[in-house]
Scaffold this motif. Structure first.
Motif, PDB file in Angstrom:
ATOM      1  N   CYS A  33      -2.700   4.314   1.017  1.00  0.00           N
ATOM      2  CA  CYS A  33      -4.155   4.353   0.817  1.00  0.00           C
ATOM      3  C   CYS A  33      -4.551   3.436  -0.338  1.00  0.00           C
ATOM      4  O   CYS A  33      -3.810   3.285  -1.302  1.00  0.00           O
ATOM      5  CB  CYS A  33      -4.603   5.784   0.509  1.00  0.00           C
ATOM      6  SG  CYS A  33      -4.442   6.923   1.885  1.00  0.00           S
ATOM      7  N   CYS A  59      -2.704   5.601   6.099  1.00  0.00           N
ATOM      8  CA  CYS A  59      -3.650   6.359   5.273  1.00  0.00           C
ATOM      9  C   CYS A  59      -4.572   7.139   6.202  1.00  0.00           C
ATOM     10  O   CYS A  59      -5.350   6.542   6.947  1.00  0.00           O
ATOM     11  CB  CYS A  59      -4.459   5.428   4.385  1.00  0.00           C
ATOM     12  SG  CYS A  59      -5.614   6.308   3.325  1.00  0.00           S
ATOM     13  N   GLU A  63     -11.835   5.383   3.880  1.00  0.00           N
ATOM     14  CA  GLU A  63     -12.041   4.912   2.507  1.00  0.00           C
ATOM     15  C   GLU A  63     -13.263   4.005   2.459  1.00  0.00           C
ATOM     16  O   GLU A  63     -13.474   3.185   3.345  1.00  0.00           O
ATOM     17  CB  GLU A  63     -10.812   4.162   2.014  1.00  0.00           C
ATOM     18  CG  GLU A  63      -9.584   5.049   1.932  1.00  0.00           C
ATOM     19  CD  GLU A  63      -8.364   4.311   1.454  1.00  0.00           C
ATOM     20  OE1 GLU A  63      -7.818   4.702   0.414  1.00  0.00           O
ATOM     21  OE2 GLU A  63      -7.972   3.327   2.102  1.00  0.00           O
TER      22      GLU A  63
END
Length: 97
Positions: A33, A59, A63
Motif C-alpha cells: 500500500c 493492497c 487509496e
C-alpha cells in the motif's frame, strides 16, 4: 554441513524476494500500500489534485492521494472521512461518460 544448506537457502530466499519487488516496481506496480498514515481533517482548499487508487492484489484498500498546491507534497486522505467521501463521489461522477 546443514548450516551451509541453511545459509544457502536464506540467501536464495533473499534474492528471490528482492527480484520480485524489483520486477513489480518495473511494471509500475507497488508491492504494498502507498498510504501508511491518512489525513482526516478538511484540507480541501489546500489541494491541487487528487488521485484515486482502487484496491489491488498488493493492497486491499482504496487509496486517495492529494497533492498540495503550495508545496507539491502528497498526502493520503482518510477514505472514511465525510468530506473525503464527497471528493470520491465527485471523482467517480466525472469519470462516467
Amino acid at each position: 554441513m546443514s548450516q551451509i544448506s541453511v545459509v544457502v537457502f536464506v540467501v536464495f530466499l533473499a534474492i528471490l524476494t528482492m527480484s520480485e519487488g524489483m520486477s513489480l516496481r518495473g511494471l509500475g506496480v507497488e508491492p504494498r500500500c502507498r498510504c501508511i498514515e491518512t489525513e482526516r481533517q478538511r484540507i480541501g482548499r489546500l489541494i491541487e489534485s487528487v488521485e484515486l487508487f482502487p484496491p489491488t492484489p498488493h493492497c486491499e484498500d482504496t487509496e486517495i492521494i492529494a497533492t498540495l498546491k503550495r508545496t507539491g507534497q502528497e498526502i493520503c486522505l482518510d477514505t472514511t472521512a465525510p468530506w473525503v467521501k464527497k471528493v470520491i463521489e465527485k471523482i467517480l461522477s466525472n469519470r462516467k461518460p
